[in-house]
Design an enzyme around this catalytic site. Structure first.
Site, PDB file in Angstrom:
ATOM      1  N   ASP A 112     -67.275  55.315  60.902  1.00  0.00           N
ATOM      2  CA  ASP A 112     -66.560  56.599  60.992  1.00  0.00           C
ATOM      3  C   ASP A 112     -65.937  56.992  59.650  1.00  0.00           C
ATOM      4  OD1 ASP A 112     -64.533  54.676  60.942  1.00  0.00           O
ATOM      5  OD2 ASP A 112     -63.572  55.311  62.810  1.00  0.00           O
ATOM      6  N   GLU A 113     -65.822  56.018  58.729  1.00  0.00           N
ATOM      7  CA  GLU A 113     -65.142  56.294  57.455  1.00  0.00           C
ATOM      8  C   GLU A 113     -65.866  57.326  56.598  1.00  0.00           C
ATOM      9  OE1 GLU A 113     -63.424  53.372  55.099  1.00  0.00           O
ATOM     10  OE2 GLU A 113     -62.790  52.113  56.769  1.00  0.00           O
ATOM     11  N   TYR A 133     -66.098  51.976  49.377  1.00  0.00           N
ATOM     12  CA  TYR A 133     -66.845  51.471  50.542  1.00  0.00           C
ATOM     13  C   TYR A 133     -67.458  52.626  51.327  1.00  0.00           C
ATOM     14  CZ  TYR A 133     -67.579  50.143  55.416  1.00  0.00           C
ATOM     15  OH  TYR A 133     -68.111  50.001  56.676  1.00  0.00           O
ATOM     16  N   LYS A 175     -71.400  53.708  52.003  1.00  0.00           N
ATOM     17  CA  LYS A 175     -71.996  53.817  53.346  1.00  0.00           C
ATOM     18  C   LYS A 175     -72.540  55.243  53.563  1.00  0.00           C
ATOM     19  CE  LYS A 175     -72.120  51.175  56.265  1.00  0.00           C
ATOM     20  NZ  LYS A 175     -73.126  50.109  56.577  1.00  0.00           N
TER      21      LYS A 175
HETATM   22  P1  NAD Z   1     -69.185  41.531  57.673  1.00  0.00           P
HETATM   23  O1  NAD Z   1     -68.595  41.709  56.325  1.00  0.00           O
HETATM   24  O2  NAD Z   1     -68.487  40.680  58.672  1.00  0.00           O
HETATM   25  O3  NAD Z   1     -70.671  40.948  57.548  1.00  0.00           O
HETATM   26  C1  NAD Z   1     -71.576  41.427  56.602  1.00  0.00           C
HETATM   27  C2  NAD Z   1     -72.783  40.481  56.593  1.00  0.00           C
HETATM   28  O4  NAD Z   1     -73.744  41.003  55.649  1.00  0.00           O
HETATM   29  C3  NAD Z   1     -72.444  39.060  56.142  1.00  0.00           C
HETATM   30  O5  NAD Z   1     -73.087  38.121  56.968  1.00  0.00           O
HETATM   31  C4  NAD Z   1     -72.994  38.993  54.719  1.00  0.00           C
HETATM   32  O6  NAD Z   1     -73.373  37.694  54.316  1.00  0.00           O
HETATM   33  C5  NAD Z   1     -74.182  39.938  54.814  1.00  0.00           C
HETATM   34  N1  NAD Z   1     -74.576  40.499  53.509  1.00  0.00           N
HETATM   35  C6  NAD Z   1     -73.768  41.058  52.573  1.00  0.00           C
HETATM   36  N2  NAD Z   1     -74.479  41.432  51.505  1.00  0.00           N
HETATM   37  C7  NAD Z   1     -75.776  41.134  51.783  1.00  0.00           C
HETATM   38  C8  NAD Z   1     -76.992  41.297  51.076  1.00  0.00           C
HETATM   39  N3  NAD Z   1     -77.020  41.845  49.862  1.00  0.00           N
HETATM   40  N4  NAD Z   1     -78.142  40.887  51.653  1.00  0.00           N
HETATM   41  C9  NAD Z   1     -78.129  40.304  52.889  1.00  0.00           C
HETATM   42  N5  NAD Z   1     -77.001  40.112  53.602  1.00  0.00           N
HETATM   43  C10 NAD Z   1     -75.834  40.529  53.051  1.00  0.00           C
HETATM   44  O7  NAD Z   1     -69.402  43.007  58.223  1.00  0.00           O
HETATM   45  P2  NAD Z   1     -69.222  43.566  59.705  1.00  0.00           P
HETATM   46  O8  NAD Z   1     -67.807  43.897  59.920  1.00  0.00           O
HETATM   47  O9  NAD Z   1     -69.947  42.694  60.649  1.00  0.00           O
HETATM   48  O10 NAD Z   1     -70.011  44.968  59.545  1.00  0.00           O
HETATM   49  C11 NAD Z   1     -71.418  45.024  59.776  1.00  0.00           C
HETATM   50  C12 NAD Z   1     -71.883  46.465  59.568  1.00  0.00           C
HETATM   51  O11 NAD Z   1     -71.179  47.332  60.446  1.00  0.00           O
HETATM   52  C13 NAD Z   1     -71.637  46.992  58.158  1.00  0.00           C
HETATM   53  O12 NAD Z   1     -72.743  47.780  57.802  1.00  0.00           O
HETATM   54  C14 NAD Z   1     -70.387  47.850  58.309  1.00  0.00           C
HETATM   55  O13 NAD Z   1     -70.386  48.889  57.350  1.00  0.00           O
HETATM   56  C15 NAD Z   1     -70.564  48.383  59.706  1.00  0.00           C
HETATM   57  N6  NAD Z   1     -69.325  48.727  60.436  1.00  0.00           N
HETATM   58  C16 NAD Z   1     -68.315  47.821  60.541  1.00  0.00           C
HETATM   59  C17 NAD Z   1     -67.178  48.145  61.302  1.00  0.00           C
HETATM   60  C18 NAD Z   1     -66.047  47.159  61.471  1.00  0.00           C
HETATM   61  O14 NAD Z   1     -65.018  47.539  62.030  1.00  0.00           O
HETATM   62  N7  NAD Z   1     -66.160  45.918  61.034  1.00  0.00           N
HETATM   63  C19 NAD Z   1     -67.092  49.394  61.926  1.00  0.00           C
HETATM   64  C20 NAD Z   1     -68.149  50.304  61.774  1.00  0.00           C
HETATM   65  C21 NAD Z   1     -69.269  49.947  61.050  1.00  0.00           C
HETATM   66  O1  DAU Z   2     -63.374  52.426  60.600  1.00  0.00           O
HETATM   67  C1  DAU Z   2     -64.413  51.511  60.503  1.00  0.00           C
HETATM   68  C2  DAU Z   2     -64.136  50.554  59.363  1.00  0.00           C
HETATM   69  O2  DAU Z   2     -63.127  49.651  59.829  1.00  0.00           O
HETATM   70  C3  DAU Z   2     -65.367  49.763  58.934  1.00  0.00           C
HETATM   71  O3  DAU Z   2     -66.324  50.646  58.434  1.00  0.00           O
HETATM   72  C4  DAU Z   2     -65.005  48.725  57.869  1.00  0.00           C
HETATM   73  O4  DAU Z   2     -66.130  47.931  57.555  1.00  0.00           O
HETATM   74  C5  DAU Z   2     -63.895  47.830  58.416  1.00  0.00           C
HETATM   75  O5  DAU Z   2     -63.478  46.953  57.401  1.00  0.00           O
HETATM   76  C6  DAU Z   2     -62.713  48.666  58.911  1.00  0.00           C
HETATM   77  O6  DAU Z   2     -62.043  49.292  57.801  1.00  0.00           O
HETATM   78  P1  DAU Z   2     -60.442  49.413  57.769  1.00  0.00           P
HETATM   79  O7  DAU Z   2     -60.014  49.562  56.372  1.00  0.00           O
HETATM   80  O8  DAU Z   2     -59.980  50.419  58.754  1.00  0.00           O
HETATM   81  O9  DAU Z   2     -60.061  47.939  58.352  1.00  0.00           O
HETATM   82  P2  DAU Z   2     -58.910  46.916  57.945  1.00  0.00           P
HETATM   83  O10 DAU Z   2     -58.893  45.865  59.013  1.00  0.00           O
HETATM   84  O11 DAU Z   2     -59.014  46.485  56.534  1.00  0.00           O
HETATM   85  O12 DAU Z   2     -57.590  47.791  58.095  1.00  0.00           O
HETATM   86  C7  DAU Z   2     -57.237  48.414  59.316  1.00  0.00           C
HETATM   87  C8  DAU Z   2     -55.969  49.193  59.057  1.00  0.00           C
HETATM   88  O13 DAU Z   2     -54.900  48.268  58.816  1.00  0.00           O
HETATM   89  C9  DAU Z   2     -56.022  50.066  57.825  1.00  0.00           C
HETATM   90  O14 DAU Z   2     -55.280  51.253  58.066  1.00  0.00           O
HETATM   91  C10 DAU Z   2     -55.337  49.241  56.743  1.00  0.00           C
HETATM   92  C11 DAU Z   2     -54.317  48.445  57.526  1.00  0.00           C
HETATM   93  N1  DAU Z   2     -53.999  47.097  57.016  1.00  0.00           N
HETATM   94  C12 DAU Z   2     -55.039  46.260  56.717  1.00  0.00           C
HETATM   95  C13 DAU Z   2     -54.790  44.980  56.268  1.00  0.00           C
HETATM   96  C14 DAU Z   2     -55.926  44.050  55.904  1.00  0.00           C
HETATM   97  C15 DAU Z   2     -52.695  46.683  56.900  1.00  0.00           C
HETATM   98  O15 DAU Z   2     -51.755  47.453  57.195  1.00  0.00           O
HETATM   99  N2  DAU Z   2     -52.442  45.409  56.470  1.00  0.00           N
HETATM  100  C16 DAU Z   2     -53.433  44.543  56.116  1.00  0.00           C
HETATM  101  O16 DAU Z   2     -53.137  43.401  55.678  1.00  0.00           O
END
Ligand code: NAD
Ligand code: DAU
Length: 357
Positions: free
Chosen positions: A138-139, A162, A166
């Protein structure tokens, strides 16, 4: 146009050792409506942990193949497509942490943009290729004020390295669909939480710090809003889109669970205190308001009516049930936590694969 499940014999999952990817692989094997092979290509960066899938590797040895490698390694990707006759891709691999992208954006550009490009190119060369599903966020839509929600029509306005990387990859995926008729779908999802999440992200960080009686850092005034979704709800939505989503379409996925960060932190504090019993310092006393993240997006909220109306998806977990499950998972998986906290899981990777970056 939809593609039937029968087409998916050899699915390439990228980033399957990360948080969402490993939950997705587990979900797929446990659904019993997928009988093909999964090839998991993962570089095993700091965020990739093969321990997340050890049981799956053993249980489904004939259908699960792990390949360590970089999605931006053009020849490796080409070899894999040929060797395993890949007919569909579910693309998770990315650098995913916003704070890291602010400090050091290089690998975000390389993996998220260049890596996606190489996967698209390899997919285009496959003879029988049915689906490239791209996992996005959603970012890409930027930051909301107090009102409104992101729809699939909201213009892109990414505001940190980031989300800009994306957004670039989303544009590339759409361009390959439009220009070369590659069968693509995209999903943009809100913040995930649940088992196996690396403890740099807000929810696991707060859980583990509260358990260890460490300070709980809250950025700025703590009133930034995120829309939280339990990870298996995300996995279910992805699989539905892969099976039934219309080619060329984008689907928003969200939890309908908007919360200020400080509320999430309070809830976790109370859950942790409840689980570990009475003690001298209530976890809430550990909260510290710290310097804000540069360019910190204020609010995200997803309108997911399209996937709900077209594919019948909606979240199964609410924040109460999901957070309880998550706190309990971290409490019951102390070995995993310990290995991640101490970096022990990197030693395992080094033993298996030699030097690591
Ligand atoms: P994560 O950071 O936990 O995992 C990323 C994985 O990708 C790891 O296993 C890492 O080793 C692998 N990776 C990184 N670079 C690579 C490369 N060059 N080649 C092959 N593998 C590689 O991430 P996540 O939180 O599981 O997110 C997965 C996907 O979902 C991402 O595309 C992220 O943008 C998207 N996403 C995440 C969230 C969230 O809240 N975490 C929300 C919406 C979308
Ligand atoms: O919205 C989807 C995104 O959510 C994904 O695309 C990203 O991969 C994922 O990392 C996540 O991004 P955020 O920046 O929203 O997640 P994070 O857990 O880092 O932070 C969540 C919220 O909390 C954000 O407003 C920042 C705040 N935060 C984060 C950390 C790590 C704090 O206040 N304290 C902290 O120590």
């Amino acid at each position: 146009m939809t593609h039937g499940l029968q087409h998916y014999h050899n699915v390439l999952i990228t980033g399957g050792c990360g948080f969402i990817g490993s939950n997705f692989i587990r979900y797929l094997f446990e659904q019993h409506d997928f009988s093909g092979k999964l090839i998991n290509l993962d570089l095993l960066t700091y965020a990739g942990n093969p321990e997340n899938l050890l049981d799956i590797q053993q249980k489904y040895a004939e259908r699960y193949i792990f390949q360590r490698g970089d999605i931006s390694d053009k020849s490796l990707v080409a070899q894999l497509f040929e060797k395993y006759d890949i007919d569909s891709v579910c693309h998770f691999a990315a650098e995913s942490h916003v704070d890291r992208s602010i400090k050091q954006p290089d690998s975000f550009i390389q993996t998220n943009i260049v890596g996606t490009f190489h996967l698209l190119e390899a997919s285009l060369r496959q003879k029988n290729f049915y689906r490239f599903h791209h996992i996005s966020t959603d970012e890409v839509f930027g930051s909301l004020g107090p009102e409104g929600v992101f729809t699939e029509e909201t213009p892109y306005r990414p505001r940190n390295p980031y989300s800009a990387s994306k957004a670039s990859s989303d544009h590339l995926v759409r361009a390959y669909g439009n220009t070369y008729q590659l069968p693509v779908t995209i999903s943009n999802c809100s913040n995930n939480y649940g088992p196996f999440q690396f403890p740099e992200k807000l929810i696991p960080l707060i859980i583990l710090n509260a358990l260890e009686k460490k300070p709980l850092p809250v950025y700025g005034d703590g009133k930034h809003v995120r829309d939280w979704l339990f990870v298996t709800d995300h996995c279910e939505a992805i699989w539905l889109i892969m099976k039934q989503g219309r080619i060329g379409e984008t689907y928003n996925i969200g939890g309908m669970t908007e919360r200020e960060n400080i509320d999430i932190v309070h809830t976790i504090c109370d859950l942790v205190d409840d689980r570990i019993g009475q003690h001298s310092t209530p976890s809430r006393k550990l909260i510290r308001f710290v310097q804000d993240r540069p360019g910190h997006d204020r609010r995200y909220a997803m309108d997911f009516r399209k996937i709900k109306n077209e594919l019948g998806w909606k979240p199964r977990e609410n924040l109460d049930t999901g957070l309880k499950k998550t706190v309990d998972w971290y409490l019951m998986n102390q070995k995993w936590v310990e290995q991640v906290r101490t970096g022990e899981y990197r030693k395992w990777i080094k033993d298996q694969y030699g030097e690591i970056s």
